[in-house]
Design a protein around this motif. Structure first.
Motif, PDB file in Angstrom:
ATOM      1  N   MET A  43      50.586 -29.592 -11.046  1.00  0.00           N
ATOM      2  CA  MET A  43      49.544 -30.543 -10.690  1.00  0.00           C
ATOM      3  C   MET A  43      50.126 -31.912 -10.358  1.00  0.00           C
ATOM      4  O   MET A  43      49.575 -32.643  -9.518  1.00  0.00           O
ATOM      5  CB  MET A  43      48.532 -30.659 -11.834  1.00  0.00           C
ATOM      6  CG  MET A  43      47.413 -31.661 -11.588  1.00  0.00           C
ATOM      7  SD  MET A  43      46.348 -31.240 -10.179  1.00  0.00           S
ATOM      8  CE  MET A  43      45.180 -30.122 -10.970  1.00  0.00           C
ATOM      9  N   MET A  44      51.237 -32.272 -10.988  1.00  0.00           N
ATOM     10  CA  MET A  44      51.848 -33.569 -10.708  1.00  0.00           C
ATOM     11  C   MET A  44      52.309 -33.677  -9.257  1.00  0.00           C
ATOM     12  O   MET A  44      52.310 -34.776  -8.685  1.00  0.00           O
ATOM     13  CB  MET A  44      53.027 -33.807 -11.652  1.00  0.00           C
ATOM     14  CG  MET A  44      52.627 -34.010 -13.113  1.00  0.00           C
ATOM     15  SD  MET A  44      51.493 -35.397 -13.367  1.00  0.00           S
ATOM     16  CE  MET A  44      52.507 -36.783 -12.853  1.00  0.00           C
ATOM     17  N   THR A  45      52.708 -32.567  -8.649  1.00  0.00           N
ATOM     18  CA  THR A  45      53.098 -32.617  -7.237  1.00  0.00           C
ATOM     19  C   THR A  45      51.881 -32.920  -6.362  1.00  0.00           C
ATOM     20  O   THR A  45      51.980 -33.674  -5.388  1.00  0.00           O
ATOM     21  CB  THR A  45      53.734 -31.290  -6.809  1.00  0.00           C
ATOM     22  OG1 THR A  45      52.784 -30.227  -6.964  1.00  0.00           O
ATOM     23  CG2 THR A  45      54.959 -30.983  -7.652  1.00  0.00           C
ATOM     24  N   ILE A  46      50.744 -32.336  -6.693  1.00  0.00           N
ATOM     25  CA  ILE A  46      49.525 -32.616  -5.937  1.00  0.00           C
ATOM     26  C   ILE A  46      49.087 -34.051  -6.167  1.00  0.00           C
ATOM     27  O   ILE A  46      48.606 -34.731  -5.247  1.00  0.00           O
ATOM     28  CB  ILE A  46      48.412 -31.625  -6.333  1.00  0.00           C
ATOM     29  CG1 ILE A  46      48.870 -30.183  -6.076  1.00  0.00           C
ATOM     30  CG2 ILE A  46      47.131 -31.917  -5.579  1.00  0.00           C
ATOM     31  CD1 ILE A  46      47.858 -29.128  -6.483  1.00  0.00           C
ATOM     32  N   ILE A  47      49.251 -34.549  -7.392  1.00  0.00           N
ATOM     33  CA  ILE A  47      48.917 -35.940  -7.687  1.00  0.00           C
ATOM     34  C   ILE A  47      49.771 -36.884  -6.848  1.00  0.00           C
ATOM     35  O   ILE A  47      49.263 -37.868  -6.272  1.00  0.00           O
ATOM     36  CB  ILE A  47      49.097 -36.215  -9.194  1.00  0.00           C
ATOM     37  CG1 ILE A  47      47.989 -35.510  -9.994  1.00  0.00           C
ATOM     38  CG2 ILE A  47      49.105 -37.709  -9.480  1.00  0.00           C
ATOM     39  CD1 ILE A  47      48.156 -35.616 -11.491  1.00  0.00           C
TER      40      ILE A  47
ATOM     41  N   VAL B   4      38.483 -32.777  -4.790  1.00  0.00           N
ATOM     42  CA  VAL B   4      39.724 -32.430  -4.100  1.00  0.00           C
ATOM     43  C   VAL B   4      39.759 -30.919  -3.872  1.00  0.00           C
ATOM     44  O   VAL B   4      39.484 -30.122  -4.768  1.00  0.00           O
ATOM     45  CB  VAL B   4      40.938 -32.896  -4.917  1.00  0.00           C
ATOM     46  CG1 VAL B   4      40.966 -32.272  -6.301  1.00  0.00           C
ATOM     47  CG2 VAL B   4      42.236 -32.589  -4.179  1.00  0.00           C
ATOM     48  N   PHE B   5      40.091 -30.533  -2.641  1.00  0.00           N
ATOM     49  CA  PHE B   5      40.072 -29.109  -2.298  1.00  0.00           C
ATOM     50  C   PHE B   5      41.227 -28.725  -1.373  1.00  0.00           C
ATOM     51  O   PHE B   5      41.956 -27.763  -1.642  1.00  0.00           O
ATOM     52  CB  PHE B   5      38.746 -28.744  -1.625  1.00  0.00           C
ATOM     53  CG  PHE B   5      38.697 -27.337  -1.094  1.00  0.00           C
ATOM     54  CD1 PHE B   5      38.421 -26.280  -1.949  1.00  0.00           C
ATOM     55  CD2 PHE B   5      38.943 -27.064   0.237  1.00  0.00           C
ATOM     56  CE1 PHE B   5      38.386 -24.968  -1.477  1.00  0.00           C
ATOM     57  CE2 PHE B   5      38.912 -25.759   0.718  1.00  0.00           C
ATOM     58  CZ  PHE B   5      38.631 -24.715  -0.141  1.00  0.00           C
ATOM     59  N   ASP B   6      41.398 -29.459  -0.278  1.00  0.00           N
ATOM     60  CA  ASP B   6      42.360 -29.056   0.754  1.00  0.00           C
ATOM     61  C   ASP B   6      43.752 -28.831   0.186  1.00  0.00           C
ATOM     62  O   ASP B   6      44.400 -27.807   0.457  1.00  0.00           O
ATOM     63  CB  ASP B   6      42.432 -30.126   1.850  1.00  0.00           C
ATOM     64  CG  ASP B   6      41.113 -30.303   2.572  1.00  0.00           C
ATOM     65  OD1 ASP B   6      40.166 -29.574   2.236  1.00  0.00           O
ATOM     66  OD2 ASP B   6      41.032 -31.164   3.465  1.00  0.00           O
ATOM     67  N   GLN B   7      44.229 -29.802  -0.589  1.00  0.00           N
ATOM     68  CA  GLN B   7      45.598 -29.730  -1.097  1.00  0.00           C
ATOM     69  C   GLN B   7      45.775 -28.565  -2.069  1.00  0.00           C
ATOM     70  O   GLN B   7      46.809 -27.890  -2.066  1.00  0.00           O
ATOM     71  CB  GLN B   7      45.974 -31.052  -1.767  1.00  0.00           C
ATOM     72  CG  GLN B   7      46.017 -32.240  -0.816  1.00  0.00           C
ATOM     73  CD  GLN B   7      44.645 -32.813  -0.485  1.00  0.00           C
ATOM     74  OE1 GLN B   7      43.629 -32.377  -1.037  1.00  0.00           O
ATOM     75  NE2 GLN B   7      44.603 -33.786   0.397  1.00  0.00           N
ATOM     76  N   VAL B   8      44.764 -28.322  -2.899  1.00  0.00           N
ATOM     77  CA  VAL B   8      44.834 -27.206  -3.840  1.00  0.00           C
ATOM     78  C   VAL B   8      44.833 -25.882  -3.084  1.00  0.00           C
ATOM     79  O   VAL B   8      45.586 -24.953  -3.415  1.00  0.00           O
ATOM     80  CB  VAL B   8      43.661 -27.269  -4.841  1.00  0.00           C
ATOM     81  CG1 VAL B   8      43.660 -26.049  -5.744  1.00  0.00           C
ATOM     82  CG2 VAL B   8      43.744 -28.544  -5.669  1.00  0.00           C
ATOM     83  N   TYR B   9      44.016 -25.797  -2.058  1.00  0.00           N
ATOM     84  CA  TYR B   9      43.927 -24.564  -1.267  1.00  0.00           C
ATOM     85  C   TYR B   9      45.258 -24.249  -0.587  1.00  0.00           C
ATOM     86  O   TYR B   9      45.697 -23.094  -0.563  1.00  0.00           O
ATOM     87  CB  TYR B   9      42.821 -24.702  -0.223  1.00  0.00           C
ATOM     88  CG  TYR B   9      42.641 -23.491   0.654  1.00  0.00           C
ATOM     89  CD1 TYR B   9      41.870 -22.412   0.228  1.00  0.00           C
ATOM     90  CD2 TYR B   9      43.245 -23.412   1.906  1.00  0.00           C
ATOM     91  CE1 TYR B   9      41.699 -21.293   1.030  1.00  0.00           C
ATOM     92  CE2 TYR B   9      43.090 -22.302   2.712  1.00  0.00           C
ATOM     93  CZ  TYR B   9      42.312 -21.242   2.263  1.00  0.00           C
ATOM     94  OH  TYR B   9      42.162 -20.132   3.052  1.00  0.00           O
ATOM     95  N   VAL B  10      45.915 -25.257  -0.039  1.00  0.00           N
ATOM     96  CA  VAL B  10      47.141 -25.032   0.713  1.00  0.00           C
ATOM     97  C   VAL B  10      48.343 -24.860  -0.213  1.00  0.00           C
ATOM     98  O   VAL B  10      49.188 -23.986  -0.001  1.00  0.00           O
ATOM     99  CB  VAL B  10      47.392 -26.194   1.697  1.00  0.00           C
ATOM    100  CG1 VAL B  10      48.740 -26.039   2.398  1.00  0.00           C
ATOM    101  CG2 VAL B  10      46.270 -26.265   2.717  1.00  0.00           C
ATOM    102  N   MET B  11      48.410 -25.673  -1.274  1.00  0.00           N
ATOM    103  CA  MET B  11      49.641 -25.763  -2.056  1.00  0.00           C
ATOM    104  C   MET B  11      49.705 -24.805  -3.235  1.00  0.00           C
ATOM    105  O   MET B  11      50.798 -24.365  -3.615  1.00  0.00           O
ATOM    106  CB  MET B  11      49.830 -27.199  -2.560  1.00  0.00           C
ATOM    107  CG  MET B  11      49.929 -28.223  -1.446  1.00  0.00           C
ATOM    108  SD  MET B  11      50.016 -29.930  -2.049  1.00  0.00           S
ATOM    109  CE  MET B  11      51.664 -29.941  -2.765  1.00  0.00           C
ATOM    110  N   SER B  12      48.571 -24.484  -3.862  1.00  0.00           N
ATOM    111  CA  SER B  12      48.685 -23.739  -5.119  1.00  0.00           C
ATOM    112  C   SER B  12      47.652 -22.644  -5.317  1.00  0.00           C
ATOM    113  O   SER B  12      47.860 -21.744  -6.126  1.00  0.00           O
ATOM    114  CB  SER B  12      48.587 -24.723  -6.297  1.00  0.00           C
ATOM    115  OG  SER B  12      47.304 -25.314  -6.333  1.00  0.00           O
TER     116      SER B  12
END
Length: 346
Positions: free
Chosen positions: A206-210, A277-285
């Motif tokens: 999660m820290m990378t997404i942060i 928040v959605f886009d980053q979670v969908y793509v990254m993890s």
């Protein structure tokens, strides 16, 4: 009411009628339809407004809070993740944006136009494209781990590390053993999660997404702070400095109070954007590893469009909407209360 006033009212309604119709058809009507779906057990087949669709009432909502099971566990896990996400991202992006605005607003800085564009550029870049870049940067053999290796640090597997950073920090100073947590914290906690799970902190993944969110959003909020800074009369700051105030005192007692409307706007927009928040979670993890990057927005999508439980997925989205509204109203009330106290003391 005179005939002239009546004609003016009719003319006014005629002018706003197109906007009212568009908002009603494309905003209000879909919201009402979605709320109806949240009260049913619709599986996506056929129309949700037919009589054969099971009506379950508030069961989709109570399942998220009161009924033990996977639905409540996943929802509370996503809420926990998002709480830590908001608690770190909103202050970090606000402070960074204000700092950047102060830098590019300095009269002695050369090339201010270039720096403004450079700081703002990540905000206008596609979130999907930036997320893909971060996947390579934080890969096992990526740039970040390569830099850490130069200092003799063995970097983690960022997107596969589900350990909470608070657990890691407490373990590094010897207060707790992350592998054998205290029995007091492993017992029952609120809403089906143990206290140890609630107090885990954001995971390494999660820290990378942060980091990504803070980097990409600070530019937008920098522009808002910059506009507010340029509206502050220079004579006020100069008068304070002539009276013997230092730069820090001028910033604290002159600049910062005048930035309060912009600060309220930045905090409000930050809270709203971080809670959905959605886009980053969908793509990254995709919510992994071990659901430590799962957020309510992504859980709503996952429940509705992957598990075909559209009623439950829509209920999650309405609960998320309620959380955002409550937090925004609380923030507005707190800032108004402080303004009132200052006026009374003044």
């Amino acid at each position: 009411m005179s005939g002239r006033e009546s004609r003016q009212n009719v003319a006014g309604w005629l002018f706003v009628a197109p906007v009212v119709i568009v908002l009603g058809l494309f905003v209000l009507a879909p919201i009402l339809m979605a709320f109806w779906v949240s009260l049913t057990d619709w599986n996506g087949q056929g129309s949700p407004f037919k009589g054969d669709v099971p009506f379950v009432g508030v069961d989709n909502y109570t399942r998220l809070f009161t009924e033990e099971g996977l639905a409540r566990q996943d929802f509370m896990t996503s809420v926990r993740n998002n709480i830590y996400f908001v608690a770190i991202v909103v202050p970090a992006q606000t402070v960074l944006a204000l700092g950047l605005a102060l830098i590019v607003n300095a009269r002695l800085l050369r090339g201010r136009t270039f720096f403004r564009a450079a700081f703002f550029f990540p905000s206008v870049t596609s979130s999907v494209a930036v997320s893909v870049v971060f996947l390579f940067v934080f890969a096992n053999s990526g740039t970040v781990n390569g830099l850490l290796n130069l200092f003799g640090i063995d970097g983690p597997q960022w997107f596969a590390d589900s350990r909470g950073v608070l657990h890691l920090l407490l373990g590094s100073v010897g207060l707790v053993d992350p592998e054998a947590p205290p029995d007091l914290l492993t017992g029952g906690g609120p809403f089906g999660l143990s206290w140890w799970e609630w107090l885990s902190g954001p995971s390494v993944a999660m820290m990378t997404i942060i980091a990504l969110i803070v980097w990409t959003t600070s530019g937008t909020f920098m522009i808002m702070f910059l506009a507010a800074l340029q509206d502050i009369p220079v004579t006020l700051e100069e008068a304070a400095m002539l009276d013997g105030a230092g730069r820090r005192q001028v910033f604290r007692h002159v600049t910062l109070p005048l930035l309060k409307p912009a600060l309220f706007l930045v905090l409000t927009l930050g809270i709203i954007s971080t809670w959905h928040v959605f886009d980053q979670v969908y793509v990254m993890s995709q919510g992994n590893p071990a659901k430590t990057t799962l957020t309510p927005a992504f859980l709503s999508y996952q429940t509705a469009f992957r598990s075909f439980e559209y009623g439950s997925g829509t209920a999650i989205s309405f609960v998320l909407f309620a959380i955002i509204m409550v937090l925004t109203l609380i923030q507005r009330w707190v800032m108004r209360e402080r303004n009132g106290r200052r006026l009374r003391h003044g």
